[in-house]
Write a protein that holds these residues in place. Structure first.
Motif, PDB file in Angstrom:
ATOM      1  N   ALA A 105      -5.152  -6.057   2.367  1.00 49.82           N
ATOM      2  CA  ALA A 105      -6.267  -5.642   3.222  1.00 49.82           C
ATOM      3  C   ALA A 105      -7.609  -6.096   2.631  1.00 49.82           C
ATOM      4  O   ALA A 105      -8.542  -6.415   3.372  1.00 49.82           O
ATOM      5  N   ALA A 106      -7.699  -6.128   1.310  1.00 47.45           N
ATOM      6  CA  ALA A 106      -8.941  -6.569   0.656  1.00 47.45           C
ATOM      7  C   ALA A 106      -9.215  -8.038   0.963  1.00 47.45           C
ATOM      8  O   ALA A 106     -10.368  -8.463   1.031  1.00 47.45           O
ATOM      9  N   GLU A 107      -8.138  -8.817   1.162  1.00 45.17           N
ATOM     10  CA  GLU A 107      -8.292 -10.261   1.392  1.00 45.17           C
ATOM     11  C   GLU A 107      -8.233 -10.634   2.869  1.00 45.17           C
ATOM     12  O   GLU A 107      -8.632 -11.724   3.255  1.00 45.17           O
ATOM     13  N   ASN A 108      -7.694  -9.704   3.712  1.00 46.44           N
ATOM     14  CA  ASN A 108      -7.468 -10.058   5.116  1.00 46.44           C
ATOM     15  C   ASN A 108      -8.015  -9.013   6.072  1.00 46.44           C
ATOM     16  O   ASN A 108      -9.208  -8.771   6.105  1.00 46.44           O
TER      17      ASN A 108
ATOM     18  N   VAL B 119       3.981   0.405  -2.619  1.00 41.21           N
ATOM     19  CA  VAL B 119       3.780  -0.478  -1.466  1.00 41.21           C
ATOM     20  C   VAL B 119       2.353  -0.354  -0.927  1.00 41.21           C
ATOM     21  O   VAL B 119       1.752  -1.343  -0.496  1.00 41.21           O
ATOM     22  N   GLU B 120       1.799   0.859  -0.995  1.00 41.85           N
ATOM     23  CA  GLU B 120       0.411   1.049  -0.542  1.00 41.85           C
ATOM     24  C   GLU B 120      -0.540   0.142  -1.330  1.00 41.85           C
ATOM     25  O   GLU B 120      -1.481  -0.414  -0.769  1.00 41.85           O
ATOM     26  N   THR B 121      -0.257  -0.018  -2.630  1.00 40.63           N
ATOM     27  CA  THR B 121      -1.092  -0.900  -3.459  1.00 40.63           C
ATOM     28  C   THR B 121      -1.026  -2.335  -2.941  1.00 40.63           C
ATOM     29  O   THR B 121      -2.041  -3.033  -2.875  1.00 40.63           O
ATOM     30  N   GLN B 122       0.177  -2.760  -2.532  1.00 46.46           N
ATOM     31  CA  GLN B 122       0.319  -4.134  -2.018  1.00 46.46           C
ATOM     32  C   GLN B 122      -0.397  -4.294  -0.685  1.00 46.46           C
ATOM     33  O   GLN B 122      -0.992  -5.340  -0.413  1.00 46.46           O
ATOM     34  N   ILE B 123      -0.343  -3.242   0.134  1.00 46.85           N
ATOM     35  CA  ILE B 123      -1.035  -3.327   1.440  1.00 46.85           C
ATOM     36  C   ILE B 123      -2.554  -3.357   1.214  1.00 46.85           C
ATOM     37  O   ILE B 123      -3.267  -4.136   1.847  1.00 46.85           O
TER      38      ILE B 123
END
Ligand code: NAD
Length: 259
Positions: free
Chosen positions: A201-204, A193-197
């Motif tokens: 975060a990289a895009e937002n 899930v950290e990877t998805q966050i």
């Protein structure tokens, strides 16, 4: 107590699988650990499990390869001198993309790792479970086994499939001492899930903001599901009180699928 039993938890070098393995060891079961990771990390895990006075060994295999799964389960029986009688199908990966851009290879890989692997492992453990007329099979599905989210076509299909498989195996074993059930977690804070966050975060916005938004979108509790709580559910399903829980799925999702 689960003393004298041998549990195999796939994908137990990290996250939820590691937590489930720890809970099973706390309950007295011997542990076959599986998954990927650096040697020293795996040795550390084995050390902390053995400190609980249970046997613990690493059984290395890729869950997406049917032959390797069968070999691995045979190897576990040799190493421990007893067959696997608790199987937790937990290994899984995630990949997100709109369907039209979703790579076919990624789709096939997720179906294999997150779904077909459960079939391979269940097929391999059933003969010994039937011979001793006792067994516990617990499949880690997901809230995405019941409802969908955008951009997760392979994961959602695989997790729905796992619930179907769970029911079939439960029916086939209904008159035996073997049970098969599934757990459907909501958001749990693990590397998956950290990877998805991080991707969001990289895009937002920042990691912390995206973490909060992720929960707000789906999980009414506003908090992550605790790994120890998932472990406790697995231990309960392995207990004698779980003997007639068959083909059920347990949502532990902070209210996600109640909506
Ligand atoms: P994680 O990335 O922390 O751990 C995954 C584990 O699977 C690791 O040990 C990894 O080495 C192993 N693995 C991956 N591919 C493998 C393969 N081919 N063969 C053998 N092992 C392999 O992930 P996690 O969040 O702990 O997820 C565990 C399970 O829980 C997955 O099935 C996941 O879909 C499910 N789940 C997770 C969440 C969540 O919010 N984290 C929610 C619902 C369901």
């Amino acid at each position: 107590s689960l003393k004298g039993h041998l549990a195999l938890v796939t994908g137990s070098t990290s996250g939820i699988g590691l937590g489930i393995a720890t809970s099973l060891a706390d309950a007295g079961a011997n542990l076959a650990i599986n998954g990927f990771g650096p040697d020293e990390e795996i040795q550390k895990i084995l050390g902390s499990l053995r400190a609980k006075n249970v046997k613990a060994e690493f059984v290395s295999f890729d869950v997406s390869d049917a032959e390797k799964v069968e070999e691995g389960i045979k190897k576990a029986k040799e190493i421990f001198g007893q067959p696997v009688d608790i199987l937790v199908n937990n290994a899984g990966i995630q990949f997100t993309s709109p369907t039209e851009d979703f790579p076919v290879e990624k789709f096939d890989q997720i179906i294999k790792i997150n779904m077909s692997s459960n079939f391979y492992a269940i097929k391999a453990v059933l003969p010994d479970m039937k011979a001793q007329n006792w067994g516990r099979i617990i499949n880690i599905s997901s809230a995405h086994g019941k409802v969908a989210s955008a951009n997760k076509i392979a994961y959602v299909a695989a997790k729905h499939g796992v619930l179907g498989m769970t029911k079939v195996v439960a029916l086939e074993t209904a008159k035996t001492g073997i049970t098969c059930n599934a757990i459907c977690p909501g958001w749990v804070l693990t590397p998956l899930v950290e990877t998805q966050i991080r991707k969001r975060a990289a895009e937002n916005e920042t990691f912390e903001v995206e973490k909060k938004k992720l929960l707000e979108e789906k999980q009414p509790s506003g908090d992550f599901v605790k790994i120890e709580d998932l472990g406790a559910m697995v231990v309960f399903l392995c207990s004698e009180a779980g003997a007639n829980i068959r083909g059920s799925d347990f949502s532990m999702d902070g209210g996600w699928t109640a909506q």
